[in-house]
Write a protein that holds these residues in place. Sequence first.
Motif, PDB file in Angstrom:
ATOM      1  N   ASP A 285       0.290  14.055  -8.758  1.00  0.00           N
ATOM      2  CA  ASP A 285      -0.825  13.111  -8.666  1.00  0.00           C
ATOM      3  C   ASP A 285      -0.484  11.804  -9.364  1.00  0.00           C
ATOM      4  O   ASP A 285      -0.773  10.710  -8.843  1.00  0.00           O
ATOM      5  CB  ASP A 285      -2.091  13.719  -9.279  1.00  0.00           C
ATOM      6  N   SER A 286       0.124  11.901 -10.540  1.00  0.00           N
ATOM      7  CA  SER A 286       0.506  10.692 -11.284  1.00  0.00           C
ATOM      8  C   SER A 286       1.544   9.885 -10.519  1.00  0.00           C
ATOM      9  O   SER A 286       1.479   8.652 -10.469  1.00  0.00           O
ATOM     10  CB  SER A 286       1.054  11.076 -12.664  1.00  0.00           C
ATOM     11  N   PHE A 287       2.505  10.586  -9.928  1.00  0.00           N
ATOM     12  CA  PHE A 287       3.551   9.912  -9.151  1.00  0.00           C
ATOM     13  C   PHE A 287       2.953   9.181  -7.953  1.00  0.00           C
ATOM     14  O   PHE A 287       3.277   8.010  -7.699  1.00  0.00           O
ATOM     15  CB  PHE A 287       4.578  10.944  -8.683  1.00  0.00           C
ATOM     16  N   SER A 288       2.071   9.841  -7.228  1.00  0.00           N
ATOM     17  CA  SER A 288       1.479   9.236  -6.037  1.00  0.00           C
ATOM     18  C   SER A 288       0.647   8.008  -6.390  1.00  0.00           C
ATOM     19  O   SER A 288       0.635   7.010  -5.652  1.00  0.00           O
ATOM     20  CB  SER A 288       0.609  10.258  -5.304  1.00  0.00           C
ATOM     21  N   ALA A 289      -0.061   8.087  -7.534  1.00  0.00           N
ATOM     22  CA  ALA A 289      -0.899   6.965  -7.944  1.00  0.00           C
ATOM     23  C   ALA A 289      -0.079   5.789  -8.461  1.00  0.00           C
ATOM     24  O   ALA A 289      -0.396   4.626  -8.200  1.00  0.00           O
ATOM     25  CB  ALA A 289      -1.902   7.428  -9.008  1.00  0.00           C
ATOM     26  N   ALA A 290       0.975   6.100  -9.215  1.00  0.00           N
ATOM     27  CA  ALA A 290       1.756   5.032  -9.861  1.00  0.00           C
ATOM     28  C   ALA A 290       2.802   4.429  -8.943  1.00  0.00           C
ATOM     29  O   ALA A 290       3.166   3.254  -9.097  1.00  0.00           O
ATOM     30  CB  ALA A 290       2.417   5.573 -11.125  1.00  0.00           C
ATOM     31  N   TYR A 291       3.331   5.228  -7.987  1.00  0.00           N
ATOM     32  CA  TYR A 291       4.433   4.751  -7.151  1.00  0.00           C
ATOM     33  C   TYR A 291       4.162   5.034  -5.673  1.00  0.00           C
ATOM     34  O   TYR A 291       4.834   5.853  -5.055  1.00  0.00           O
ATOM     35  CB  TYR A 291       5.745   5.423  -7.568  1.00  0.00           C
ATOM     36  N   PRO A 292       3.157   4.366  -5.099  1.00  0.00           N
ATOM     37  CA  PRO A 292       2.923   4.574  -3.663  1.00  0.00           C
ATOM     38  C   PRO A 292       4.119   4.090  -2.858  1.00  0.00           C
ATOM     39  O   PRO A 292       4.800   3.130  -3.230  1.00  0.00           O
ATOM     40  CB  PRO A 292       1.689   3.709  -3.391  1.00  0.00           C
ATOM     41  N   ALA A 293       4.383   4.785  -1.756  1.00  0.00           N
ATOM     42  CA  ALA A 293       5.541   4.432  -0.929  1.00  0.00           C
ATOM     43  C   ALA A 293       5.376   3.032  -0.375  1.00  0.00           C
ATOM     44  O   ALA A 293       4.288   2.615   0.046  1.00  0.00           O
ATOM     45  CB  ALA A 293       5.693   5.448   0.191  1.00  0.00           C
ATOM     46  N   GLU A 294       6.483   2.279  -0.365  1.00  0.00           N
ATOM     47  CA  GLU A 294       6.474   0.926   0.184  1.00  0.00           C
ATOM     48  C   GLU A 294       6.256   1.000   1.696  1.00  0.00           C
ATOM     49  O   GLU A 294       6.859   1.821   2.389  1.00  0.00           O
ATOM     50  CB  GLU A 294       7.788   0.216  -0.132  1.00  0.00           C
TER      51      GLU A 294
END
Length: 295
Positions: A285-294
């Motif tokens: 969840d943290s990864f998805s929120a902090a680093y959305p795919a370009e």
Amino acid sequence: MARRIPSLNALRAFEAAGRQGRMTLAADELNVTHSAISRQIRHLEAILGVPLFEGPKNNLRLTEAGTSLLVGLGSAFDQIDASVRLVADTEEGALDISCPGTFSMRWLIPRLYRFQAEHPKIEVRLTASSRPVDFDRDGFDVAIRVGDPPWPKGAEVVPLFPEQTGLVLAQSLPQTAKDGFDGVPQLHTRTRPRAWEDWLHRSGRTVWNGPRVDHEHFYFMLEAARAGLGICVAPWPYVIDDIHAGRLKAPFGFTDSGHHYVALRRARRNRKASLFCSWLQEEADSFSAAYPAEQ
């Protein structure tokens, strides 16, 4: 046939004394007195009818019979310990995780130190695998996979994040056409043979054909891309660090692949597996929120 097994206390006392080399050390390990260890060993020798130690009290050494017994008991107690740990629902001991190798190296391992800091008594053991999950066949506790339902029977599914893939290449590799790369090698991996086909279909892009180069593993393909040996299609979690560091670029961004990363857990509740899956979901969840795919 009934087993002829002497007192387990006597066997434990002898095994500890034989392994440690001194009865005082065995007494400390088992939290009993020196005389209790000595008494248990004498009792065991009486039952077996053979001496297990010889020599003066301050320099005891194993007899031939004692050496043979110690070898067998060591293996037996190790197996008992492993069997108990396997079924014990505690917050310590081994936790076996099956995970695709490149996902382990590129995403999971760089974050794993946070789980170990929270749960230092849990030993996470990673096995690289992408094959279909069968909890009846395999001995792991949790399997991380990317794919689509239906998931294996008897597995609890913990969703992590959807997968996005994109065309990536080294910063040093020039684009030779507006929407394509004329003659540039196309890198493929045998572990995801449809990656190019799926990305072209979903992205609506046209990439001019170049020579095809196959790699056995995803990791090898990504290393070849970083070295400027061609272009490849890769998932966002695998290349985010390289893109942020300027080693790779994704000129067309990333597109949903239709697949999802999930953690599959045995239906039988396991405290260590539950702790790991809860932590894993928070990290996802943290990864998805902090680093959305370009895009």
